[in-house]
Write a protein that holds these residues in place. Structure first.
Motif, PDB file in Angstrom:
ATOM      1  N   LEU A  58      26.780   8.208  10.339  1.00 29.25           N
ATOM      2  CA  LEU A  58      27.002   7.066   9.389  1.00 29.25           C
ATOM      3  C   LEU A  58      26.115   7.350   8.403  1.00 29.25           C
ATOM      4  O   LEU A  58      24.732   7.670   8.587  1.00 29.25           O
ATOM      5  CB  LEU A  58      26.625   5.943  10.281  1.00 29.25           C
ATOM      6  N   TYR A  59      26.541   7.079   6.987  1.00 24.92           N
ATOM      7  CA  TYR A  59      25.786   7.472   5.746  1.00 24.92           C
ATOM      8  C   TYR A  59      25.469   6.144   5.383  1.00 24.92           C
ATOM      9  O   TYR A  59      26.259   5.395   4.918  1.00 24.92           O
ATOM     10  CB  TYR A  59      26.410   8.485   4.855  1.00 24.92           C
ATOM     11  N   LEU A  60      24.044   6.113   4.859  1.00 24.71           N
ATOM     12  CA  LEU A  60      23.715   4.749   4.306  1.00 24.71           C
ATOM     13  C   LEU A  60      22.964   5.148   2.829  1.00 24.71           C
ATOM     14  O   LEU A  60      21.781   5.461   3.004  1.00 24.71           O
ATOM     15  CB  LEU A  60      22.584   4.176   5.067  1.00 24.71           C
ATOM     16  N   PRO A  61      23.858   5.122   1.824  1.00 27.32           N
ATOM     17  CA  PRO A  61      23.336   5.645   0.646  1.00 27.32           C
ATOM     18  C   PRO A  61      22.005   4.964   0.106  1.00 27.32           C
ATOM     19  O   PRO A  61      21.198   5.450  -0.698  1.00 27.32           O
ATOM     20  CB  PRO A  61      24.474   5.491  -0.350  1.00 27.32           C
ATOM     21  N   ASN A  62      21.802   3.568   0.349  1.00 27.96           N
ATOM     22  CA  ASN A  62      20.591   2.868  -0.259  1.00 27.96           C
ATOM     23  C   ASN A  62      19.502   3.067   0.296  1.00 27.96           C
ATOM     24  O   ASN A  62      18.338   2.758  -0.207  1.00 27.96           O
ATOM     25  CB  ASN A  62      20.946   1.354  -0.333  1.00 27.96           C
ATOM     26  N   ASP A  63      19.311   4.122   1.358  1.00 28.44           N
ATOM     27  CA  ASP A  63      18.031   4.231   2.142  1.00 28.44           C
ATOM     28  C   ASP A  63      17.205   5.238   1.281  1.00 28.44           C
ATOM     29  O   ASP A  63      18.024   6.021   0.403  1.00 28.44           O
ATOM     30  CB  ASP A  63      18.287   4.761   3.487  1.00 28.44           C
ATOM     31  N   GLY A  64      15.865   5.245   1.508  1.00 30.04           N
ATOM     32  CA  GLY A  64      15.020   6.134   1.103  1.00 30.04           C
ATOM     33  C   GLY A  64      14.242   6.932   1.817  1.00 30.04           C
ATOM     34  O   GLY A  64      14.124   6.628   3.103  1.00 30.04           O
ATOM     35  N   THR A  65      13.094   7.854   1.242  1.00 33.49           N
ATOM     36  CA  THR A  65      12.316   8.395   1.984  1.00 33.49           C
ATOM     37  C   THR A  65      11.102   8.774   1.552  1.00 33.49           C
ATOM     38  O   THR A  65      11.092   8.323   0.015  1.00 33.49           O
ATOM     39  CB  THR A  65      12.775   9.983   2.392  1.00 33.49           C
ATOM     40  N   GLY A  66       9.751   8.892   1.680  1.00 28.65           N
ATOM     41  CA  GLY A  66       8.667   9.253   1.133  1.00 28.65           C
ATOM     42  C   GLY A  66       7.455   9.253   2.263  1.00 28.65           C
ATOM     43  O   GLY A  66       7.593   8.976   3.547  1.00 28.65           O
ATOM     44  N   ASP A  67       6.212   9.335   1.604  1.00 30.67           N
ATOM     45  CA  ASP A  67       5.315   9.453   2.439  1.00 30.67           C
ATOM     46  C   ASP A  67       4.262   8.234   2.307  1.00 30.67           C
ATOM     47  O   ASP A  67       3.846   7.578   1.477  1.00 30.67           O
ATOM     48  CB  ASP A  67       4.146  10.427   1.944  1.00 30.67           C
ATOM     49  N   CYS A  68       4.521   7.475   3.408  1.00 30.14           N
ATOM     50  CA  CYS A  68       3.812   6.001   3.713  1.00 30.14           C
ATOM     51  C   CYS A  68       2.273   6.059   3.526  1.00 30.14           C
ATOM     52  O   CYS A  68       1.555   5.169   2.865  1.00 30.14           O
ATOM     53  CB  CYS A  68       3.966   5.442   4.969  1.00 30.14           C
ATOM     54  N   HIS A  69       1.688   6.989   4.004  1.00 33.22           N
ATOM     55  CA  HIS A  69       0.107   7.130   3.642  1.00 33.22           C
ATOM     56  C   HIS A  69      -0.138   7.204   2.321  1.00 33.22           C
ATOM     57  O   HIS A  69      -1.054   6.679   1.902  1.00 33.22           O
ATOM     58  CB  HIS A  69      -0.440   8.448   4.655  1.00 33.22           C
ATOM     59  N   LEU A  70       0.773   8.208   1.641  1.00 31.64           N
ATOM     60  CA  LEU A  70       0.388   8.352  -0.008  1.00 31.64           C
ATOM     61  C   LEU A  70       0.649   7.131  -0.646  1.00 31.64           C
ATOM     62  O   LEU A  70      -0.155   6.710  -1.635  1.00 31.64           O
ATOM     63  CB  LEU A  70       1.085   9.634  -0.398  1.00 31.64           C
ATOM     64  N   PHE A  71       1.820   6.472  -0.317  1.00 28.10           N
ATOM     65  CA  PHE A  71       2.186   5.260  -1.036  1.00 28.10           C
ATOM     66  C   PHE A  71       1.219   4.153  -0.835  1.00 28.10           C
ATOM     67  O   PHE A  71       0.877   3.555  -1.924  1.00 28.10           O
ATOM     68  CB  PHE A  71       3.384   4.582  -0.323  1.00 28.10           C
ATOM     69  N   THR A  72       0.501   3.971   0.563  1.00 29.13           N
ATOM     70  CA  THR A  72      -0.332   2.994   0.615  1.00 29.13           C
ATOM     71  C   THR A  72      -1.710   3.149  -0.068  1.00 29.13           C
ATOM     72  O   THR A  72      -2.193   2.350  -0.595  1.00 29.13           O
ATOM     73  CB  THR A  72      -0.448   2.857   2.234  1.00 29.13           C
TER      74      THR A  72
END
Length: 418
Positions: A190-204
């Motif tokens: 199942l492909y969900l095109p609106n999802d994303g990724t990244g580094d939560c620690h860096l984001f915070t």
């Protein structure tokens, strides 16, 4: 208005950001030395708005019985000696029916989709950097039974207008080229095109820096000791030997929300569900994930950062003690070796474990309490980062007396009070 946020993880910092944006004077209190050094530090790295799914689901009791017998089980249960653990399990199992699953899924998707919009706005407003990608999530199924079970999730996605595509095994490599060699092991995806990724620690960390620019004060190395309250209202909190006073308070303490709120007589059904992750340096970019791949069989997520692969998953119910189990590492290595054997250098992987604050119905607790100036933003389980900005904005609006943009009446602690 003076507002204190308890907790400097991604939920607490997100709440502080929106409060500061609205012009309030905000203080964030945390026992750690910096932001996002516990649960938010090394999570799986996915922003899974479309994959938002309750752990409490029909068939889970039967699956759990089988999982516990497997050497690489996604679920590990160890009695922690507390009655609360048993009560929490009983409440969770009571949600493992179609009606509860649909209700909880709807609540979770509501918060997650709102959070997706908040991420879109924040990135457009600030250009915040966190090794983010916007290339979707691929949920892979190893059995036809898993494909059939996904139909129920697609019904809720349809209700919310969340785009998706159900794939045949041969189509998987369109989105994750390195999986072409293992397509024969899959029954679909199942492909969900609106999802994303990244580094939560860096984001915070970067969001906290923006908070400081707006005047937010962070008080680190301060464990919460007690509260002063009377007449159904909090008057002060003591932390690290100092008294802090505010007009409103928001609890965003993650897995530690329950013990912190117990002094106030609030019975939060938030259990610390332990998860594990590996952070692996990429050696061959073309053999690594493009975005996030979730292996439904093992409940393990593999996420691409700029030069690293984050592999995270499993749910261990064993209390608050954090340890690095070699068996859990073996499971993570098994999955990454099976799907991306040439992608990274496992010999240089960093192994980590953290506690996710899970409610029995998998839905976060956001909203008012019986104390008129105390609000909750906790219990996000494995989706703390996914829901962070949405729940942070909602909690900030409620704490400040603003009108929220989404429905919230069924998210508060009151849903557990009979």
């Amino acid at each position: 208005m003076e507002i204190i946020v308890l907790g400097a993880g991604v939920a607490g910092v997100s709440t502080a950001w929106y409060l500061a944006e609205a012009g309030h004077r905000v203080t964030v209190i945390d026992r750690a030395a910096s932001v996002a050094v516990e649960t938010s530090f090394a999570n799986a790295g996915q922003l899974s708005y479309g994959y938002t799914t309750p752990w409490a689901a029909p068939g889970i009791p039967q699956k759990a019985a089988k999982w516990l017998m497997r050497p690489h089980s996604p679920l590990i249960f160890k009695p922690d000696g507390s009655l609360f653990q048993l009560r929490w399990l009983r409440q969770m199992l009571a949600n493992c029916n179609p009606a509860s699953y649909h209700l909880n899924k709807e609540r979770m998707v509501r918060v997650s989709e709102y959070s997706r919009e908040m991420f879109r706005r924040l990135e457009a407003q600030t250009g915040l950097a966190f090794e983010g990608r916007h290339q979707g999530t691929l949920q892979i199924f190893r059995t036809h039974h898993e494909v059939a079970a996904a139909q129920k999730d697609m019904q809720v996605l349809d209700e919310y207008g969340v785009p998706y595509r159900l794939l045949e095994p041969a189509d998987v490599s369109q989105y994750e080229p390195a999986l072409a060699d293992v397509a024969h092991k899959l029954a679909g995806a199942l492909y969900l095109p609106n999802d994303g990724t990244g580094d939560c620690h860096l984001f915070t960390r970067n969001l906290a820096a923006l908070c400081v620019e707006k005047g937010v004060v962070f008080e680190f190395n301060r464990s919460i000791e007690c509260f002063e309250h009377s007449g159904g209202k909090i008057s002060a909190v003591w932390a690290g030997g100092q008294r802090f006073e505010a007009d409103r308070y928001v609890c965003a303490l993650g897995s530690f929300s329950r013990p912190a709120m117990a002094e106030l007589g609030l019975d939060l059904p938030v259990y610390p569900v332990k998860g594990y992750s590996l952070t692996i340096p990429i050696t061959h970019s073309a053999a690594a994930p493009v975005s996030t791949v979730i292996d439904e069989t093992y409940k393990v997520a593999l996420t691409r950062f700029d030069n690293r692969i984050r592999v995270g998953g499993m749910a261990e119910l064993s209390g608050y003690h954090i340890h690095l189990s070699p068996k859990r590492r073996e499971t993570l290595e098994l999955v990454v070796n099976d799907l991306y054997p040439q992608g990274g250098d496992l010999g240089r992987a960093e192994f980590w474990s953290g506690l996710r604050p899970m409610t029995p119905d998998s839905t976060p607790i956001i909203g008012a309490t019986r104390f008129e100036n105390l609000f909750m933003n906790t219990g996000h389980g494995t989706l703390g980062w996914t829901m962070s900005l949405g729940s942070g904005r909602l909690a900030a609006d409620l704490a400040a007396g603003a009108v929220p943009e989404i429905r919230y009446d069924d998210l508060a602690l009151s849903r557990y009070i009979r």
